[in-house]
Scaffold this motif. Structure first.
Motif, PDB file in Angstrom:
ATOM      1  N   HIS A  90       0.841  -1.196   0.000  1.00  0.00           N
ATOM      2  CA  HIS A  90       0.000   0.000   0.000  1.00  0.00           C
ATOM      3  C   HIS A  90       0.877   1.247   0.000  1.00  0.00           C
ATOM      4  CE1 HIS A  90      -2.979   2.970   1.331  1.00  0.00           C
ATOM      5  NE2 HIS A  90      -3.884   2.115   0.907  1.00  0.00           N
ATOM      6  N   GLN A  91       0.440   2.253  -0.752  1.00  0.00           N
ATOM      7  CA  GLN A  91       1.254   3.459  -0.919  1.00  0.00           C
ATOM      8  C   GLN A  91       1.600   4.107   0.413  1.00  0.00           C
ATOM      9  OE1 GLN A  91      -0.558   6.358  -3.479  1.00  0.00           O
ATOM     10  NE2 GLN A  91       1.213   7.732  -3.443  1.00  0.00           N
ATOM     11  N   SER A  92       0.684   4.082   1.363  1.00  0.00           N
ATOM     12  CA  SER A  92       0.923   4.723   2.663  1.00  0.00           C
ATOM     13  C   SER A  92       1.860   3.922   3.552  1.00  0.00           C
ATOM     14  CB  SER A  92      -0.406   4.932   3.391  1.00  0.00           C
ATOM     15  OG  SER A  92      -1.013   3.682   3.677  1.00  0.00           O
ATOM     16  N   ALA A  93       2.180   2.672   3.142  1.00  0.00           N
ATOM     17  CA  ALA A  93       3.013   1.802   3.976  1.00  0.00           C
ATOM     18  C   ALA A  93       4.349   1.463   3.331  1.00  0.00           C
ATOM     19  CB  ALA A  93       2.254   0.511   4.298  1.00  0.00           C
ATOM     20  N   VAL A  94       4.692   2.153   2.235  1.00  0.00           N
ATOM     21  CA  VAL A  94       5.959   1.887   1.554  1.00  0.00           C
ATOM     22  C   VAL A  94       7.075   2.670   2.249  1.00  0.00           C
ATOM     23  CG1 VAL A  94       7.240   2.101  -0.600  1.00  0.00           C
ATOM     24  CG2 VAL A  94       4.843   1.408  -0.646  1.00  0.00           C
ATOM     25  N   ALA A  95       8.139   1.976   2.617  1.00  0.00           N
ATOM     26  CA  ALA A  95       9.252   2.603   3.325  1.00  0.00           C
ATOM     27  C   ALA A  95      10.119   3.419   2.366  1.00  0.00           C
ATOM     28  CB  ALA A  95      10.092   1.538   4.015  1.00  0.00           C
ATOM     29  N   LEU A  96      11.066   4.149   2.933  1.00  0.00           N
ATOM     30  CA  LEU A  96      11.983   4.962   2.129  1.00  0.00           C
ATOM     31  C   LEU A  96      12.841   4.106   1.212  1.00  0.00           C
ATOM     32  CD1 LEU A  96      13.154   7.512   4.858  1.00  0.00           C
ATOM     33  CD2 LEU A  96      11.463   7.889   3.068  1.00  0.00           C
ATOM     34  N   THR A  97      13.094   2.865   1.609  1.00  0.00           N
ATOM     35  CA  THR A  97      13.899   1.966   0.774  1.00  0.00           C
ATOM     36  C   THR A  97      13.116   1.400  -0.406  1.00  0.00           C
ATOM     37  OG1 THR A  97      13.317   0.153   2.262  1.00  0.00           O
ATOM     38  CG2 THR A  97      15.414   1.281   2.659  1.00  0.00           C
ATOM     39  N   TYR A 161      20.559   0.837  14.810  1.00  0.00           N
ATOM     40  CA  TYR A 161      19.200   0.324  14.649  1.00  0.00           C
ATOM     41  C   TYR A 161      18.229   1.435  14.268  1.00  0.00           C
ATOM     42  CZ  TYR A 161      14.633  -1.601  15.421  1.00  0.00           C
ATOM     43  OH  TYR A 161      13.325  -1.979  15.232  1.00  0.00           O
ATOM     44  N   LEU A 162      18.399   2.615  14.891  1.00  0.00           N
ATOM     45  CA  LEU A 162      17.500   3.735  14.610  1.00  0.00           C
ATOM     46  C   LEU A 162      17.605   4.167  13.149  1.00  0.00           C
ATOM     47  CD1 LEU A 162      15.466   5.684  15.844  1.00  0.00           C
ATOM     48  CD2 LEU A 162      17.356   7.207  16.418  1.00  0.00           C
ATOM     49  N   ALA A 163      18.826   4.199  12.613  1.00  0.00           N
ATOM     50  CA  ALA A 163      19.001   4.548  11.199  1.00  0.00           C
ATOM     51  C   ALA A 163      18.309   3.522  10.304  1.00  0.00           C
ATOM     52  CB  ALA A 163      20.494   4.611  10.869  1.00  0.00           C
ATOM     53  N   GLN A 164      18.445   2.258  10.653  1.00  0.00           N
ATOM     54  CA  GLN A 164      17.789   1.205   9.881  1.00  0.00           C
ATOM     55  C   GLN A 164      16.273   1.330   9.969  1.00  0.00           C
ATOM     56  OE1 GLN A 164      19.106  -2.925  10.563  1.00  0.00           O
ATOM     57  NE2 GLN A 164      16.970  -3.466  10.783  1.00  0.00           N
ATOM     58  N   VAL A 166      14.477   4.055  10.519  1.00  0.00           N
ATOM     59  CA  VAL A 166      14.009   5.216   9.760  1.00  0.00           C
ATOM     60  C   VAL A 166      13.958   4.892   8.270  1.00  0.00           C
ATOM     61  CG1 VAL A 166      14.600   7.566   9.042  1.00  0.00           C
ATOM     62  CG2 VAL A 166      14.757   6.915  11.454  1.00  0.00           C
ATOM     63  N   LEU A 167      14.994   4.244   7.764  1.00  0.00           N
ATOM     64  CA  LEU A 167      15.040   3.907   6.340  1.00  0.00           C
ATOM     65  C   LEU A 167      13.959   2.902   5.955  1.00  0.00           C
ATOM     66  CD1 LEU A 167      18.896   3.645   5.801  1.00  0.00           C
ATOM     67  CD2 LEU A 167      17.386   5.442   4.962  1.00  0.00           C
ATOM     68  N   ARG A 168      13.597   2.038   6.885  1.00  0.00           N
ATOM     69  CA  ARG A 168      12.620   0.991   6.583  1.00  0.00           C
ATOM     70  C   ARG A 168      11.235   1.294   7.131  1.00  0.00           C
ATOM     71  NH1 ARG A 168      16.072  -4.676   7.219  1.00  0.00           N
ATOM     72  NH2 ARG A 168      17.030  -4.565   5.157  1.00  0.00           N
ATOM     73  N   SER A 169      11.038   2.493   7.638  1.00  0.00           N
ATOM     74  CA  SER A 169       9.726   2.882   8.154  1.00  0.00           C
ATOM     75  C   SER A 169       9.005   3.754   7.145  1.00  0.00           C
ATOM     76  CB  SER A 169       9.866   3.628   9.486  1.00  0.00           C
ATOM     77  OG  SER A 169      10.439   2.801  10.459  1.00  0.00           O
ATOM     78  N   GLY A 225      -9.846   9.084  15.960  1.00  0.00           N
ATOM     79  CA  GLY A 225      -8.928   8.631  16.997  1.00  0.00           C
ATOM     80  C   GLY A 225      -8.309   7.281  16.681  1.00  0.00           C
ATOM     81  N   GLY A 226      -9.114   6.351  16.173  1.00  0.00           N
ATOM     82  CA  GLY A 226      -8.600   5.024  15.836  1.00  0.00           C
ATOM     83  C   GLY A 226      -7.574   5.065  14.730  1.00  0.00           C
ATOM     84  N   GLU A 227      -7.800   5.929  13.728  1.00  0.00           N
ATOM     85  CA  GLU A 227      -6.858   6.051  12.611  1.00  0.00           C
ATOM     86  C   GLU A 227      -5.529   6.629  13.081  1.00  0.00           C
ATOM     87  OE1 GLU A 227      -6.456   8.700   8.521  1.00  0.00           O
ATOM     88  OE2 GLU A 227      -8.448   8.309   9.369  1.00  0.00           O
ATOM     89  N   TYR A 228      -5.596   7.652  13.928  1.00  0.00           N
ATOM     90  CA  TYR A 228      -4.355   8.237  14.450  1.00  0.00           C
ATOM     91  C   TYR A 228      -3.604   7.217  15.300  1.00  0.00           C
ATOM     92  CZ  TYR A 228      -6.676  12.603  13.130  1.00  0.00           C
ATOM     93  OH  TYR A 228      -7.318  13.596  12.447  1.00  0.00           O
ATOM     94  N   TRP A 229      -4.355   6.450  16.066  1.00  0.00           N
ATOM     95  CA  TRP A 229      -3.724   5.451  16.936  1.00  0.00           C
ATOM     96  C   TRP A 229      -2.957   4.418  16.116  1.00  0.00           C
ATOM     97  CZ3 TRP A 229      -2.702   4.769  21.964  1.00  0.00           C
ATOM     98  CH2 TRP A 229      -2.308   3.499  22.378  1.00  0.00           C
ATOM     99  N   GLN A 230      -3.558   3.930  15.045  1.00  0.00           N
ATOM    100  CA  GLN A 230      -2.894   2.927  14.219  1.00  0.00           C
ATOM    101  C   GLN A 230      -1.598   3.455  13.626  1.00  0.00           C
ATOM    102  OE1 GLN A 230      -5.977   1.688  11.431  1.00  0.00           O
ATOM    103  NE2 GLN A 230      -6.298  -0.181  12.609  1.00  0.00           N
ATOM    104  N   SER A 231      -1.589   4.734  13.293  1.00  0.00           N
ATOM    105  CA  SER A 231      -0.374   5.323  12.722  1.00  0.00           C
ATOM    106  C   SER A 231       0.696   5.533  13.787  1.00  0.00           C
ATOM    107  CB  SER A 231      -0.703   6.660  12.045  1.00  0.00           C
ATOM    108  OG  SER A 231      -1.597   6.472  10.968  1.00  0.00           O
ATOM    109  N   LEU A 232       0.294   5.986  14.969  1.00  0.00           N
ATOM    110  CA  LEU A 232       1.264   6.250  16.032  1.00  0.00           C
ATOM    111  C   LEU A 232       1.777   4.960  16.658  1.00  0.00           C
ATOM    112  CD1 LEU A 232      -0.516   9.267  17.776  1.00  0.00           C
ATOM    113  CD2 LEU A 232       1.526   9.362  16.342  1.00  0.00           C
TER     114      LEU A 232
END
Length: 322
Positions: A90-97, A161-164, A166-169, A225-232
């Motif tokens: 899904h377009q909204s779930a594609v990571a930077l990589t 790990y944090l760099a990894q 971010v790139l994969r989030s 609220g539910g949509e924001y929660w899933q993203s956070l």
């Protein structure tokens, strides 16, 4: 299968008959599991952070094309106890990589004294080959970030790990950015909002988060609220902390705290707040209001501590509870 070695491929796996092969990445190494728990779940869960690791046991299923992958997913949904499906097509779930795959979490019970959650990664052959080829370069980039911050005293493993991550989030969605702006508009900053609505509560569960959303004035925010929660709560931990709501604010306040504590004589563990305030006031002209800094005065203090005016103003907005 005890004879199925790490890195080996199993042709035509019975779990998904349309798959070209199954791939064994091996059990997640202990050090990697500890670092993931520390960085990703530690801010919200503390000593309970390890309970959210669901990829200790994992396997990959590689398909020739997207049609075969979809059929394989249907087969897994039919034959396994599935607790979560994460669609990274899904377009909204594609990571930077740019990785594309479907992640399925299943519960395994056979011959186990306690049920265990395992991760199955469904991937097309083209993306599997690209991921395999890029992996060493990605690891080199992440290690480079760790080396850059090592001289600053940062934890090398955590930075890597944090760099990894971010790139994969996935980047924050538009709606989440709107939500953060609304929180800032109503309360002045995310930190003030957290303190006024939730006090010192951490971690934060969904019911209380939903109640907090209802306190915002915009109806669109209240019903999402539910949509924001899933993203956070992207890690599916079931709770969030201020770090998930506004990571920049937490990092900046941590930096401010670290530099302010350098003023404590002898590095004493017990800090006298009044003495510390006097030490801060000595960095600039005495405050006009005893026991409090105005924004201009705070800027002078932060300049002495090595912060820019922008960082000083942001930190002031986070600390200005009134």
């Amino acid at each position: 299968n005890a004879e199925w070695g790490v890195g080996e491929r199993l042709p035509r796996p019975p779990a998904a008959h349309t798959a070209s092969f199954a791939y064994n990445p091996g059990v997640k190494p202990r050090a990697a599991a500890q670092m993931k728990a520390f960085v990703r779940y530690g801010p919200a869960e503390g000593s309970q952070r390890f309970r959210h690791l669901v990829d200790l046991a994992r396997v990959g299923l590689v398909f020739p094309d997207a049609t075969a992958l979809r059929l394989g997913l249907d087969e897994i949904l039919e034959n396994f106890e599935v607790v979560d499906v994460r669609n990274h097509y899904h377009q909204s779930a594609v990571a930077l990589t740019g990785e594309r795959y479907v992640e399925v979490l299943v519960v395994m019970k056979n011959h186990l004294p306690m049920p265990h959650v395992c991760e199955i990664r469904l991937e097309e052959l083209a993306f599997f080959n690209a991921h395999t080829e890029v992996a060493p370069h990605l690891k080199s980039v992440c290690r480079g970030f760790a080396e850059l911050y090592h001289s600053c005293g940062a934890h090398s493993g955590a930075i890597e790990y944090l760099a990894q991550k971010v790139l994969r989030s996935t980047p924050d969605s538009h709606n989440v950015r709107i939500f953060r702006r609304q929180v800032t508009r109503v309360f002045g900053s995310s930190v003030v909002a957290w303190r006024k609505m939730l006090g010192s509560a951490t971690p934060l569960a969904f019911p209380k988060f939903k109640d907090a959303c209802l306190q915002l004035s915009t109806a669109a925010v209240q019903v999402r609220g539910g949509e924001y929660w899933q993203s956070l709560d992207a890690a599916r931990a079931g709770c969030i902390s201020l770090f998930e709501l506004d990571p920049y604010a937490v990092v900046l306040l941590a930096k401010v705290r670290e530099r302010v504590l350098t003023l404590v004589p002898g590095g004493n563990e017990v800090v006298d707040v009044e003495e510390l305030f006097e030490s801060l006031a000595a960095l600039a002209s005495p405050p006009a209001t005893p026991g409090a800094f105005q924004s201009v005065e705070w800027r002078r203090v932060c300049k002495k501590l090595g912060f820019s005016q922008y960082e000083a103003d942001r930190a002031f907005s986070y600390l200005d509870f009134q």
